[in-house]
Structures are given as structure tokens and as C-alpha cells.
Design a protein around this motif. Structure first.
Motif, short mmCIF file in Angstrom:
data_model
loop_
_atom_site.label_atom_id
_atom_site.label_comp_id
_atom_site.label_asym_id
_atom_site.label_seq_id
_atom_site.Cartn_x
_atom_site.Cartn_y
_atom_site.Cartn_z
N HIS A 77 36.24 98.27 132.02
CA HIS A 77 37.25 99.13 131.99
C HIS A 77 37.46 99.55 133.95
O HIS A 77 38.30 99.75 134.29
CB HIS A 77 36.79 100.55 131.50
N ASN A 117 47.31 106.17 138.26
CA ASN A 117 46.27 106.07 137.28
C ASN A 117 45.01 105.19 137.45
O ASN A 117 44.02 105.43 137.60
CB ASN A 117 46.81 105.53 135.71
N GLN A 121 41.42 106.44 138.68
CA GLN A 121 40.27 106.07 137.66
C GLN A 121 39.34 105.19 138.65
O GLN A 121 38.07 105.49 138.27
CB GLN A 121 40.78 105.15 136.62
N PHE A 170 41.34 117.56 125.01
CA PHE A 170 42.26 116.94 123.96
C PHE A 170 42.52 115.72 124.65
O PHE A 170 43.12 115.49 125.58
CB PHE A 170 43.62 117.67 123.80
N GLY A 171 42.17 114.61 123.80
CA GLY A 171 42.40 112.94 124.19
C GLY A 171 41.41 112.78 125.40
O GLY A 171 40.23 113.19 125.32
N SER A 172 41.80 111.79 125.93
CA SER A 172 41.07 111.09 127.10
C SER A 172 40.92 112.03 128.26
O SER A 172 42.08 112.82 128.69
CB SER A 172 41.58 109.74 127.36
N ASN A 208 43.21 112.29 131.15
CA ASN A 208 43.61 110.81 131.45
C ASN A 208 43.00 110.55 132.92
O ASN A 208 41.71 110.81 132.93
CB ASN A 208 44.90 110.58 131.25
N ALA A 209 43.54 110.23 133.78
CA ALA A 209 43.00 109.98 135.06
C ALA A 209 43.05 110.92 136.35
O ALA A 209 42.40 110.85 137.29
CB ALA A 209 43.69 108.89 135.77
N TRP A 227 36.62 110.24 128.07
CA TRP A 227 37.29 109.05 127.37
C TRP A 227 36.55 108.59 126.01
O TRP A 227 35.33 108.33 126.63
CB TRP A 227 37.72 107.90 128.46
N GLU A 228 37.11 107.99 125.13
CA GLU A 228 36.11 107.69 124.00
C GLU A 228 35.30 106.14 124.51
O GLU A 228 34.20 106.26 124.06
CB GLU A 228 36.97 107.21 122.72
N HIS A 229 35.81 105.44 125.32
CA HIS A 229 35.19 104.16 125.55
C HIS A 229 33.75 104.58 126.48
O HIS A 229 32.94 103.88 126.57
CB HIS A 229 35.81 103.47 126.68
N TYR A 232 31.68 105.77 122.76
CA TYR A 232 31.98 105.12 121.51
C TYR A 232 30.99 104.24 121.00
O TYR A 232 30.47 104.38 119.79
CB TYR A 232 33.48 104.62 121.23
N ASN A 237 32.21 108.78 116.95
CA ASN A 237 33.10 110.01 117.18
C ASN A 237 32.27 111.36 117.71
O ASN A 237 32.80 112.30 117.83
CB ASN A 237 33.78 110.38 115.67
#
Ligand SMILES: [Fe+2]
Ligand SMILES: [Fe+2]
Lengths: 268, 251
Positions: A77, A117, A121, A170-172, A208-209, A227-229, A232, A237
């Protein structure tokens, strides 16, 4: 206007670079400051972004954060953010700018340009690796602890707020502990409308970023990648478990304290 | 039934190999649509996790059984749980005339409600290859795809490109714009449903590009996940929705 803006940005970059090189701050590891390094003396040098390894081996955070996670997270990543940024920047007007300049320029006041982004990142991950260390966790000490107690009531209250921010992004995205200053970091400029809540530690989250650099006057001290990565393979989860164990066993409070010292020197 | 499921979800997740030897019999029930899968508690409607019409391992090798089980039992269940929680809080806030709390709850309602709606569609968009997964759409949807995108292959390329380019978490959709009577490819961030991109948009097909949808199997290589998912896409379902929605719009 453009010239003026560029000058301000490079002044800001220079100020950051000088302050963070830590005049008199002998205990600051070079790796802690290198991601702030800008085109010093305002000279135009070709931006050379490289994939910087974490300041520990990839298995050093086992069993909490597995080698496998770091092999993907850093080795795939983070690497692709660096590779893609290089491709996006080469031959454009961003070529030669510092990473921080690219982030702020390409954030474009929220109407983000393509390089944003990847640039953000790269910065975020460089910063994140240094927020952890083998045998980390526990509590900060000294000035950082004192400020946390002053601004959050107690370390436990800060910890709860930070964990909640990370869990509810919420989200990444990312959660941050940052120092919010009323100074703009440009020469002797002072925020014309300083708010009451300035000059204190705050907990933030960003999607996000996005990182606090784009909001101005925020100096990040600590972050967690949600981020889930990031979790995970090790936690699936169970983001709240990842966040708790990050706080208990991984946080490098030394790095956060050095950053606070750098910020204090910068805005003094 | 609800109690049995609660017990089941609390169970430790079996390793993928043991799970594949003993696939859980998760079959379709009389409950066909997520929006109708509700129960009443103290007069308040709550939502429950819809069952899948196929076993967790039935989409292999395109999507592993381990991913499907976590995705359904953990991720989707969490959206349902948190949606119900937020709805109850909203109900209480409204009962007290507390407008500011009601407003504050909107983001959790949108996120968790969207998560429930989107995943409920997603499960129906998938079907095992041996039960017709990946079989190209016939009839009016097939024609419409050729008309708007040139070919099914061209549509797939477009969806894959937009899904791969989405930064962060979200969804890539094939939708029907009922007003303009045309097919569209759209992406939405996080758990935003397709309708947030336009009131006349109806989802025919939604592909989850959150990392949790593919990470255990595909890691950082989202394009491979997107390439393989077409082998288990249920075009029959998308066609049915298309036909129902287009005839409704011309009626
Ligand atoms: Fe990351
Ligand atoms: Fe999902």
C-alpha cells in the motif's frame, strides 16, 4: 499573488524544516524529522519521494501487528502511494515541491487535485510508522502528559476520546492527536482571529487521505490508520480491538513527545 | 429464529477450512427483501439481517467462504445493529422534541442504514456460478447495456475502472436513471446508497469495494477482485429489477 503564495508556502516549509531539525533538540531521531524536510533555502530541488521503511523491522510489532500486515501495508500500500505520486508529479508544476507543499497545493481548499491522495497518504504512512514502536503503549510523561491532562481532564479521558474518534470514522481514514495553534507558522504571522480553543491539544478524525496539515495551524503528534487494510489481516472486522491494542501496546509516546517539543520550538 | 441467529453470530468464527467442509445451511427464507425484514419492539420497527440465498462457500473461488461469512455475519450485522440503535435514539429524541439530537443522529442513520440497504442489494447481486452466476443478461437489460455501453464487456471495463479508482471505501453501481431512461455507472463513498447521486437512480447492481469485501483473499489487489466478481454476478436479478423499474416508469 501566486508568487506571494509560493513564498509563504516555502517560508512555512523552511520554518518547519528548521524547527524540526531540532535546533538544540538532540534527542530527536533524524527519521522523525525527515518527512517534514522541505526545499530548504527556498531552492528548487527535484522532489525525490522514496518509500521510507518503518524505524523497526517488519516483524518487530508481532504479535500485535503481524509481519504479514506490515509486508502488505508498508510493502504494497505505502509503496504504491509513493510510486503513483512519482508518476503524477514528474513533469508537472508540482515537480520540485516538498511533500507538504504538494499536499497543501493539491488539497486545493477541499476541491482536491489528482496528486492529493497519493501525496497525503505517503506523508500519513511515514508518520504512522513512527507513531508505533515495539513495546510501546502505556502513558506519556512530562510536558505531553501535562498538556493532555490540562486539555482533556485526564489521560484516560483523552484515550477514550481518541479511541472513539478512531472507531467512529465512517469508512477509511485516520484519527489524530494534534496541537492546535493560533499561530500560522509563517514568520511572525499570528492568526488574526484566534479562537478560545487555540493553543491546545485536540483529537481529530479525517476521511481517506486527508490529514490535519490541510486545515492549517494543526500540528499532528499522533495518528492511527483506520483504513481496513491496517488491521484486517490481524483483526478482521474488529476495529475497536485494533484501536485498543494500538493504544495499549504500540503507541510510541517518545515520538509524540519529540514532536510536541518541535512544535513548541516552532511556534514559540 | 432471531434467537437462533443471535446464538449463531456469537459463535466463534470457524476456520475457513472447517467451515467449507461443513457449510452452514443458509438458505433463502420467506423474507425476500431487507426492507420487509422487520420486527416490532415496543412499537418501534427494527431491522434484521437478511439470510443469504446460498452458502458462504458457494461463491468460491471468486469470493472465499471466510470473506462471505465475516462480511454477512459481522459487517452487515453491525450495520443492522447500529441502524436499529440510531433509529431508537431518534425515536426517543423525537418523542422528547429534542431536535438537535435528532439532527446529530442523521450521519449514523445514513451510514448504518446505507450499509444495511447496500449490503441487502449486494447479496442478491451475487449467485454461485453453477446456479447461473456470471451468465450474461438476456432480454431488455442485455439490449440496454449494448445500447448504452456498446457491449457487456465494455460495461464491465467501465465498472472495473471506476471501482478500482475509488479512493477509500465505497461502492460502484450500475443503475437505471428512471427519468432519463438510461443506464448509468456511478460510485458512492462509504455507505452512501446510489440514490444520493440522484433521486431518479435505481440500483441494478452494486459492487462493494470496501477493503473488507476482498482483503483476506485479494489483499491490496482490488482490480483482481473486480475482475473475478463477474463470475458470480446474478444478472437475472438485475434484469428483473430493470424490467420492473422500466415498465413502472413508462406506465
Ligand atoms: Fe494505511
Ligand atoms: Fe461491505
Amino acid at each position: 499573488m501566486n508568487k506571494h503564495r509560493t513564498q509563504n508556502l516555502s517560508k512555512l516549509a523552511l520554518a518547519l524544516a528548521l524547527a524540526l531539525e531540532g535546533r538544540g533538540l538532540g534527542n530527536v531521531a533524524p527519521s522523525t524529522v525527515s518527512f517534514f524536510l522541505a526545499n530548504k533555502e527556498g531552492s528548487k530541488v527535484n522532489a525525490k519521494f522514496e518509500l521510507k521503511p518503518p524505524p523497526y523491522s517488519l516483524n518487530a510489532l508481532e504479535p500485535i501487528m503481524s509481519q504479514r500486515t506490515l509486508e502488505y501495508h508498508w510493502g504494497k500500500h505505502h509503496r504504491s502511494y509513493v510510486d503513483n505520486l512519482k508518476k503524477q508529479v514528474v513533469g508537472t508544476e508540482l515537480d520540485g515541491k516538498s511533500l507538504e507543499d504538494i499536499i497543501i497545493t493539491s488539497f486545493n481548499k477541499g476541491d482536491i487535485l489528482p496528486a492529493f491522495n497519493n501525496a497525503a497518504q505517503v506523508w500519513n504512512h511515514d508518520f504512522f510508522w513512527e507513531c508505533m514502536k515495539p513495546g510501546g503503549g502505556g502513558k506519556p510523561s512530562g510536558d505531553l502528559l501535562a498538556l493532555i491532562e490540562r486539555d482533556f481532564g485526564s489521560f484516560e479521558k483523552f484515550s477514550d476520546e481518541f479511541k472513539a474518534a478512531a472507531a467512529t470514522q465512517f469508512g477509511s481514514g485516520w484519527a489524530w492527536l494534534a496541537y492546535k495553534s493560533s499561530k500560522l507558522g509563517v514568520g511572525n504571522a499570528v492568526d488574526p482571529i484566534p479562537l478560545e480553543e487555540d493553543n491546545k491539544l485536540v483529537v481529530l478524525k479525517s476521511p481517506n487521505a486527508v490529514n490535519p496539515l490541510v486545515w492549517g495551524a494543526f500540528y499532528p503528534l499522533l495518528t492511527i490508520d483506520v483504513w481496513e487494510h491496517a488491521y484486517y489481516l490481524d483483526f478482521q472486522n474488529r476495529r475497536p480491538d485494533y484501536i485498543s491494542v494500538f493504544m495499549d501496546k504500540l503507541v510510541s509516546w517518545d515520538a509524540a513527545s519529540s514532536r510536541l517539543e518541535q512544535v513548541k520550538a516552532l511556534i514559540a | 429464529m432471531a434467537a437462533a441467529r443471535a446464538l449463531f453470530t456469537r459463535k466463534t468464527l470457524p476456520s475457513s477450512s472447517s467451515m467449507l467442509r461443513n457449510p452452514k445451511p443458509f438458505m433463502a427464507t420467506a423474507l425476500t427483501s431487507a426492507s420487509t425484514t422487520t420486527t416490532h419492539t415496543r412499537g418501534l420497527q427494527t431491522f434484521t439481517l437478511p439470510d443469504l440465498a446460498y452458502d458462504y462457500g458457494a461463491l468460491e473461488p471468486a469470493i472465499s467462504g471466510e470473506i462471505m461469512q465475516l462480511h454477512h455475519q459481522k459487517h452487515h450485522q453491525t450495520y443492522v445493529t447500529n441502524y436499529n440503535k440510531a433509529i431508537e435514539q431518534l425515536h426517543n429524541a423525537l418523542a422528547k422534541g429534542d431536535a438537535s439530537t435528532a439532527v446529530k443522529l442523521q450521519s449514523a442513520i445514513k451510514f448504518n442504514g446505507g450499509g444495511h440497504v447496500n449490503h441487502s442489494i449486494f447479496w442478491k447481486n451475487l449467485t454461485p456460478t453453477r446456479e447461473g452466476g456470471g451468465e450474461p443478461p438476456h432480454g431488455s437489460l442485455g439490449w440496454a447495456i449494448d445500447t448504452h455501453f456498446g457491449s457487456l464487456e465494455a460495461l464491465i471495463q467501465k465498472v472495473n475502472a471506476e471501482g478500482a479508482a475509488l479512493h477509500g471505501s465505497g461502492w460502484v453501481w450500475l443503475g437505471l436513471d428512471k427519468e432519463l431512461k438510461r443506464l448509468v455507472v456511478e460510485t458512492t463513498a462509504n455507505q452512501d446508497p446510489l440514490v444520493t447521486k440522484g433521486a431518479s437512480l435505481v440500483p441494478l447492481l452494486g459492487i462493494d469495494v470496501w477493503e473488507h469485501a476482498y482483503y483476506l483473499q485479494y489483499k491490496n489487489v482490488r482490480p483482481d477482485y473486480l475482475k473475478n466478481i463477474w463470475k458470480v454476478i446474478n444478472w437475472k436479478y438485475a434484469s428483473e429489477v430493470y424490467e420492473a423499474e422500466s415498465s413502472e416508469s413508462t406506465a
